[in-house]
Scaffold this motif. Structure first.
Motif, PDB file in Angstrom:
ATOM      1  N   UNK A  20       0.942  -1.186   0.072  1.00  0.00           N
ATOM      2  CA  UNK A  20       0.084   0.012  -0.016  1.00  0.00           C
ATOM      3  C   UNK A  20       1.012   1.238  -0.026  1.00  0.00           C
ATOM      4  N   UNK A  21       0.243   2.323  -0.527  1.00  0.00           N
ATOM      5  CA  UNK A  21       1.144   3.639  -0.685  1.00  0.00           C
ATOM      6  C   UNK A  21       1.517   4.014   0.729  1.00  0.00           C
ATOM      7  N   UNK A  22       0.732   3.732   1.619  1.00  0.00           N
ATOM      8  CA  UNK A  22       0.991   4.476   3.059  1.00  0.00           C
ATOM      9  C   UNK A  22       2.209   3.822   3.687  1.00  0.00           C
ATOM     10  N   UNK A  23       2.558   2.783   3.039  1.00  0.00           N
ATOM     11  CA  UNK A  23       3.749   1.844   3.837  1.00  0.00           C
ATOM     12  C   UNK A  23       4.989   1.935   2.986  1.00  0.00           C
ATOM     13  N   UNK A  24       4.751   2.265   1.552  1.00  0.00           N
ATOM     14  CA  UNK A  24       5.800   2.056   0.726  1.00  0.00           C
ATOM     15  C   UNK A  24       7.262   2.940   0.915  1.00  0.00           C
ATOM     16  N   UNK A  25       7.168   3.931   1.317  1.00  0.00           N
ATOM     17  CA  UNK A  25       8.311   4.686   1.982  1.00  0.00           C
ATOM     18  C   UNK A  25       9.133   3.783   2.718  1.00  0.00           C
ATOM     19  N   UNK A  26       8.509   3.402   3.909  1.00  0.00           N
ATOM     20  CA  UNK A  26       9.291   2.350   4.785  1.00  0.00           C
ATOM     21  C   UNK A  26       9.932   1.215   4.046  1.00  0.00           C
ATOM     22  N   UNK A  27       9.193   0.727   3.257  1.00  0.00           N
ATOM     23  CA  UNK A  27       9.386  -0.634   2.599  1.00  0.00           C
ATOM     24  C   UNK A  27      10.647  -0.313   1.588  1.00  0.00           C
ATOM     25  N   UNK A  59     -19.002  11.171 -14.786  1.00  0.00           N
ATOM     26  CA  UNK A  59     -18.021  11.976 -15.258  1.00  0.00           C
ATOM     27  C   UNK A  59     -17.420  12.631 -14.036  1.00  0.00           C
ATOM     28  N   UNK A  60     -18.401  13.168 -13.032  1.00  0.00           N
ATOM     29  CA  UNK A  60     -18.062  13.619 -12.130  1.00  0.00           C
ATOM     30  C   UNK A  60     -17.367  12.902 -10.782  1.00  0.00           C
ATOM     31  N   UNK A  61     -17.804  11.483 -10.867  1.00  0.00           N
ATOM     32  CA  UNK A  61     -17.249  10.424 -10.208  1.00  0.00           C
ATOM     33  C   UNK A  61     -15.643  10.476 -10.728  1.00  0.00           C
ATOM     34  N   UNK A  62     -15.585  10.049 -11.672  1.00  0.00           N
ATOM     35  CA  UNK A  62     -14.324   9.705 -12.559  1.00  0.00           C
ATOM     36  C   UNK A  62     -13.192  10.861 -12.390  1.00  0.00           C
ATOM     37  N   UNK A  63     -13.677  12.133 -12.490  1.00  0.00           N
ATOM     38  CA  UNK A  63     -12.954  13.009 -12.469  1.00  0.00           C
ATOM     39  C   UNK A  63     -12.465  13.332 -10.647  1.00  0.00           C
ATOM     40  N   UNK A  64     -13.383  12.798  -9.882  1.00  0.00           N
ATOM     41  CA  UNK A  64     -13.020  12.789  -8.538  1.00  0.00           C
ATOM     42  C   UNK A  64     -11.946  12.229  -8.246  1.00  0.00           C
ATOM     43  N   UNK A  65     -12.021  10.657  -8.654  1.00  0.00           N
ATOM     44  CA  UNK A  65     -10.935   9.724  -8.298  1.00  0.00           C
ATOM     45  C   UNK A  65      -9.592  10.118  -9.006  1.00  0.00           C
ATOM     46  N   UNK A  66      -9.740  10.599 -10.053  1.00  0.00           N
ATOM     47  CA  UNK A  66      -8.585  11.452 -10.851  1.00  0.00           C
ATOM     48  C   UNK A  66      -7.853  12.335  -9.925  1.00  0.00           C
ATOM     49  N   UNK A  67      -8.353  13.479  -9.560  1.00  0.00           N
ATOM     50  CA  UNK A  67      -8.028  14.565  -8.598  1.00  0.00           C
ATOM     51  C   UNK A  67      -7.643  13.764  -7.385  1.00  0.00           C
ATOM     52  N   UNK A  68      -8.100  12.856  -6.877  1.00  0.00           N
ATOM     53  CA  UNK A  68      -7.487  12.227  -5.518  1.00  0.00           C
ATOM     54  C   UNK A  68      -6.528  11.360  -5.815  1.00  0.00           C
ATOM     55  N   UNK A  69      -6.357  10.798  -7.184  1.00  0.00           N
ATOM     56  CA  UNK A  69      -4.883  10.115  -7.244  1.00  0.00           C
ATOM     57  C   UNK A  69      -3.840  11.241  -7.342  1.00  0.00           C
ATOM     58  N   UNK A  70      -4.204  12.285  -8.030  1.00  0.00           N
ATOM     59  CA  UNK A  70      -3.119  13.331  -8.314  1.00  0.00           C
ATOM     60  C   UNK A  70      -2.636  14.034  -6.804  1.00  0.00           C
ATOM     61  N   UNK A  71      -3.735  14.232  -5.954  1.00  0.00           N
ATOM     62  CA  UNK A  71      -3.397  14.846  -4.532  1.00  0.00           C
ATOM     63  C   UNK A  71      -2.451  13.921  -4.005  1.00  0.00           C
ATOM     64  N   UNK A  72      -2.833  12.259  -4.118  1.00  0.00           N
ATOM     65  CA  UNK A  72      -1.867  11.321  -3.481  1.00  0.00           C
ATOM     66  C   UNK A  72      -0.405  11.555  -3.841  1.00  0.00           C
ATOM     67  N   UNK A  73      -0.455  11.524  -5.131  1.00  0.00           N
ATOM     68  CA  UNK A  73       1.028  11.773  -5.635  1.00  0.00           C
ATOM     69  C   UNK A  73       1.903  13.077  -5.365  1.00  0.00           C
ATOM     70  N   UNK A  74       1.006  14.001  -5.070  1.00  0.00           N
ATOM     71  CA  UNK A  74       1.773  15.079  -4.692  1.00  0.00           C
ATOM     72  C   UNK A  74       2.103  15.077  -3.218  1.00  0.00           C
ATOM     73  N   UNK A  75       1.409  14.562  -2.350  1.00  0.00           N
ATOM     74  CA  UNK A  75       1.691  14.170  -1.093  1.00  0.00           C
ATOM     75  C   UNK A  75       2.614  13.330  -0.843  1.00  0.00           C
ATOM     76  N   UNK A  76       3.178  12.587  -1.884  1.00  0.00           N
ATOM     77  CA  UNK A  76       4.179  11.554  -1.784  1.00  0.00           C
ATOM     78  C   UNK A  76       5.462  11.907  -2.296  1.00  0.00           C
ATOM     79  N   UNK A  77       5.422  13.537  -2.872  1.00  0.00           N
ATOM     80  CA  UNK A  77       6.418  13.864  -3.617  1.00  0.00           C
ATOM     81  C   UNK A  77       7.872  14.377  -3.023  1.00  0.00           C
ATOM     82  N   UNK A  78       7.719  14.682  -1.751  1.00  0.00           N
ATOM     83  CA  UNK A  78       8.697  14.856  -0.789  1.00  0.00           C
ATOM     84  C   UNK A  78       9.552  13.468  -0.428  1.00  0.00           C
ATOM     85  N   UNK A  79      10.964  13.619  -0.472  1.00  0.00           N
ATOM     86  CA  UNK A  79      11.744  12.542  -0.229  1.00  0.00           C
ATOM     87  C   UNK A  79      11.494  12.081   1.302  1.00  0.00           C
TER      88      UNK A  79
END
Length: 274
Positions: A73-80, A254-274
């Motif tokens: 899971x993304x939440x533990x990938x950093x540790x792994x 369309x709104x549902x798919x866009x919401x999932x798309x945005x949340x995926x981008x948000x998660x990527x941004x949150x993971x952007x720092x080393x």
């Protein structure tokens, strides 16, 4: 196409198991080529006994594999990643199925430059019917793509995209099975409310969904053309579709798919720092 590479799966949950099970079923790899790790040692032993694969710690899997597949899971990938970093040389191919985690973020936590392939499969991988999108990192080669295709083709359909398109894939096929399950739930409940026994409503819902999907897969017609073939002017289907259109079904999807798309981008941004 098979592979003679040693394949390591870090994280042997439903997705990890589905992937190496697919490789074994299609004979793309042999049990002795596959090395797995999991958070719980008893889970590793369960898989070793069931499939004849090798078991070990995350570090052992990373050290002894030519291809390291990150199924955590993304939440533990950093540790792994920090844990396996000493064992990961630049000669290894890294394949990540961690949703929302950019290739650059993975590379920074290892030893740049690294050969990395990012994959976005979906849960139907567990029944060999996945839809997977692959994106290549800057240093990944055509041979790496072939290796990744071997892994994911063993559980379904694979397509190649740019990494920037993976958020949209998450909103479509990554989250998509849940949309269909929800619609099927609603259809079943509506049929039950109209007097059908629960078991019958359930069976008819599943077969209707399966039949429609198979028709679409096997036909050269567009989805709209197939819909029109079922819809007689002034008939029952037309009456039902009029209600769905009036409720704004297309806009809702369309709104549902866009919401999932945005949340995926948000998660990527949150993971952007080393």
């Amino acid at each position: 196409m098979g592979t003679e590479k040693k394949l390591g799966f870090i994280g042997a949950g439903n997705m990890g198991e589905a992937l190496f099970k697919g490789l074994l079923k299609t004979k793309a790899a042999r049990p002795e080529q596959i090395h797995v790790s999991a958070r719980r040692p008893e889970r590793v032993q369960e898989l070793v006994k069931a499939y004849g694969v090798r078991g070990g710690s995350n570090a052992e899997v990373a050290r002894e594999s030519d291809v390291v597949v990150l199924c955590v899971k993304p939440q533990i990938l950093d540790q792994v990643l920090r844990g396996i970093s000493p064992e990961v040389s630049r000669e290894k191919l890294i394949v990540s199925v961690a949703a929302g985690v950019p290739i650059a973020a993975i590379e920074r936590r290892l030893h740049p430059p690294m050969r990395i392939v990012r994959a976005m499969p979906n849960t139907p991988a567990t029944v060999g019917a996945a839809a997977t999108a692959l994106a290549l990192g800057e240093h990944a080669t055509d041979a790496d793509l072939a290796t990744a295709r071997t892994i994911f083709d063993s559980v379904g359909l694979t397509v190649l995209l740019e990494e920037s398109q993976l958020d949209a894939v998450t909103g479509l096929s990554g989250s998509g099975p849940a949309y269909f399950f929800l619609f099927m739930e609603a259809l079943e409940a509506a049929a039950h409310a109209r007097g059908l026994p629960t078991e019958i409503a359930h069976k008819l819902t599943l077969e209707t969904a399966f039949g429609a999907s198979q028709m679409a897969r096997l036909s050269n017609e567009s989805l709209s053309a197939l819909r029109e073939q079922v819809t007689s002017k002034g008939g029952t289907t037309a009456a039902a579709l009029d209600v769905l259109d009036a409720a704004g079904l297309r806009a809702i999807v369309a709104h549902a798919v866009a919401a999932a798309d945005r949340r995926s981008a948000e998660l990527a941004a949150e993971y952007g720092t080393p």
